[in-house]
Design a protein around this motif. Structure first.
Motif, short mmCIF file in Angstrom:
data_model
loop_
_atom_site.label_atom_id
_atom_site.label_comp_id
_atom_site.label_asym_id
_atom_site.label_seq_id
_atom_site.Cartn_x
_atom_site.Cartn_y
_atom_site.Cartn_z
N ASP A 1 37.04 36.70 32.57
CA ASP A 1 36.85 38.14 32.70
C ASP A 1 38.02 38.81 33.43
OD1 ASP A 1 36.41 36.99 35.12
OD2 ASP A 1 34.64 38.21 35.62
N ARG A 2 39.15 38.08 33.53
CA ARG A 2 40.28 38.64 34.25
C ARG A 2 41.43 39.03 33.33
NH1 ARG A 2 37.85 40.47 37.79
NH2 ARG A 2 39.76 40.81 39.00
N PHE B 1 44.10 41.06 26.08
CA PHE B 1 44.01 39.80 25.35
C PHE B 1 42.55 39.50 25.00
CE2 PHE B 1 47.76 39.20 28.07
CZ PHE B 1 48.72 38.80 27.15
N SER B 2 42.38 38.64 24.01
CA SER B 2 41.10 38.00 23.74
C SER B 2 41.27 36.52 24.03
CB SER B 2 40.67 38.20 22.28
OG SER B 2 40.46 39.56 22.01
N LEU B 3 40.41 35.97 24.90
CA LEU B 3 40.51 34.57 25.26
C LEU B 3 39.72 33.77 24.25
CD1 LEU B 3 40.39 33.22 28.85
CD2 LEU B 3 39.40 31.93 26.96
N VAL B 4 40.39 32.90 23.48
CA VAL B 4 39.74 32.21 22.37
C VAL B 4 39.61 30.71 22.58
CG1 VAL B 4 40.46 33.95 20.69
CG2 VAL B 4 41.95 32.00 21.15
N PRO C 1 43.83 40.38 39.41
CA PRO C 1 43.75 39.48 40.58
C PRO C 1 42.51 38.59 40.52
CG PRO C 1 44.39 41.67 41.27
CD PRO C 1 44.02 41.79 39.81
N PHE C 2 42.68 37.36 40.92
CA PHE C 2 41.58 36.40 40.86
C PHE C 2 41.51 35.64 42.20
CE2 PHE C 2 45.42 34.85 38.89
CZ PHE C 2 45.70 33.68 39.57
N VAL C 3 40.36 35.09 42.49
CA VAL C 3 40.10 34.40 43.76
C VAL C 3 40.22 32.90 43.57
CG1 VAL C 3 38.45 33.96 45.60
CG2 VAL C 3 38.63 36.25 44.60
N VAL C 4 40.96 32.26 44.49
CA VAL C 4 41.03 30.80 44.54
C VAL C 4 40.19 30.36 45.74
CG1 VAL C 4 42.51 28.79 44.75
CG2 VAL C 4 43.33 30.82 43.53
#
Length: 318
Positions: free
Chosen positions: A56-57, A61-64, A100-103
């Motif tokens: 969802d980040r 793009f489309s994640l395939v 931005p994403f969380v690690v």
């Protein structure tokens, strides 16, 4: 399994003993090609980390497709996790990026409950270069485009020939129909005797006796005479037998006074024709010629009688 040669490092950081690296084979987006990402997460021997979920980040793009490799241990005791992603660019997107994403990371040994999530951090954002703008179209609108003709082949020639023949057949049918209708209208406007002469001439041109079709010839010959009588005197001759027709003539002599003067020749003609039509008499070419002369003689005498009566009526009025 995704196996792509990755050449560009898009994002790299190392915090709290956690290393994160995002790689791709290119930084520039091509709408006609997929983008392959490789996300590598390295945790030291005393840390645990969770691979970030990019579903969802992604923007633009489309994640395939995604594939996670088996975690591996390094000599220094650190753990390396790798996940591969395939992204399909969306046409005309305003921006292509990873938000931005969380690690999430924690120590392997908890000294206090508050240690959970203590070493987590935020990565990104990661931006891609948008496709280059297309060159502007120059020149005016093409008003006379050249059409691409199909290649010449025998199959195409055959279809064209069939289409031409079909068009010619339709045209010939329309011409024949127009001539037929014009002839019918012209005949409809003729007097009864003129129309009878036209029908008799058309019958003779068929040549039925020469082909041995005597019965058909006699049927049509008597119908020429009967239709003439119907049109001129109002008797439905085509729908009556010979005897019924002659009784009709005899029963209303005043209405058909012109007809009764030739009734004997008409009776002889009709009765001789009935012998061929119904009695099975074998006709000959001479008999067919004699029947034609008899029908022609009756029509001439009736027309002459009609002309004579008109002359007498005109003299009487004078």
């Amino acid at each position: 399994m995704i196996n792509i040669l990755l050449a560009a490092v898009l994002f790299e950081t190392s915090q709290f003993g956690i290393g994160l690296k995002v790689e791709s084979e290119t930084q520039a987006v091509d709408p006609a090609k997929s983008v392959f990402l490789r996300v590598e997460l390295k945790a030291s021997h005393d840390r645990t980390a969770v691979m970030p979920d990019l579903r969802d980040r992604v923007v633009g793009f489309s994640l395939v497709e995604d594939f996670s490799e088996e975690p591996r241990k390094e000599k220094d005791g650190s753990t390396v996790q790798v996940t591969n992603w395939r992204l399909v660019p969306e046409p005309c997107a305003e921006v292509y990026k990873l938000k931005p994403f969380v690690v999430k990371a924690s120590p392997k040994i908890f000294r206090a409950q508050s240690d959970e999530g203590k070493f987590s951090f935020v990565g990104g954002p990661v931006y891609f270069e948008s496709p280059a703008a297309r060159e502007p179209v120059t020149g005016g609108i093409e008003t006379d485009p050249q059409k691409d003709l199909p290649p010449l082949s025998w199959k195409l020639v055959g279809w064209v020939a069939i289409a031409v023949l079909a068009a010619l057949a339709i045209l010939a049918g329309l011409v024949w129909l127009a001539r037929y209708l014009a002839r019918r209208v012209k005949e409809h406007r003729m007097s009864p005797i003129e129309r009878a002469w036209v029908e008799l001439d058309r019958l003779i041109k068929k040549g039925l006796p020469g082909r041995g079709r005597y019965k058909d010839f006699y049927v049509e010959l008597t119908m020429v005479v009967r239709r003439y009588v119907q049109r001129k005197y109002g008797i439905k001759a085509p729908h009556l037998t010979t005897e019924e027709f002659l009784r009709e003539v005899a029963g209303d002599a005043s209405r058909v006074s012109g007809l009764t003067s030739n009734v004997l020749s008409l009776r002889k003609f009709l009765e001789s024709a009935d012998m061929v039509k119904f009695a099975g008499v074998e006709a000959t070419p001479e008999m067919a010629d004699e029947a034609t002369d008899s029908a022609r003689g009756y029509l001439k005498s009736d027309a002459s009688e009609d002309g004579r009566r008109k002359t007498e009526d005109e003299r009487g009025r004078a």
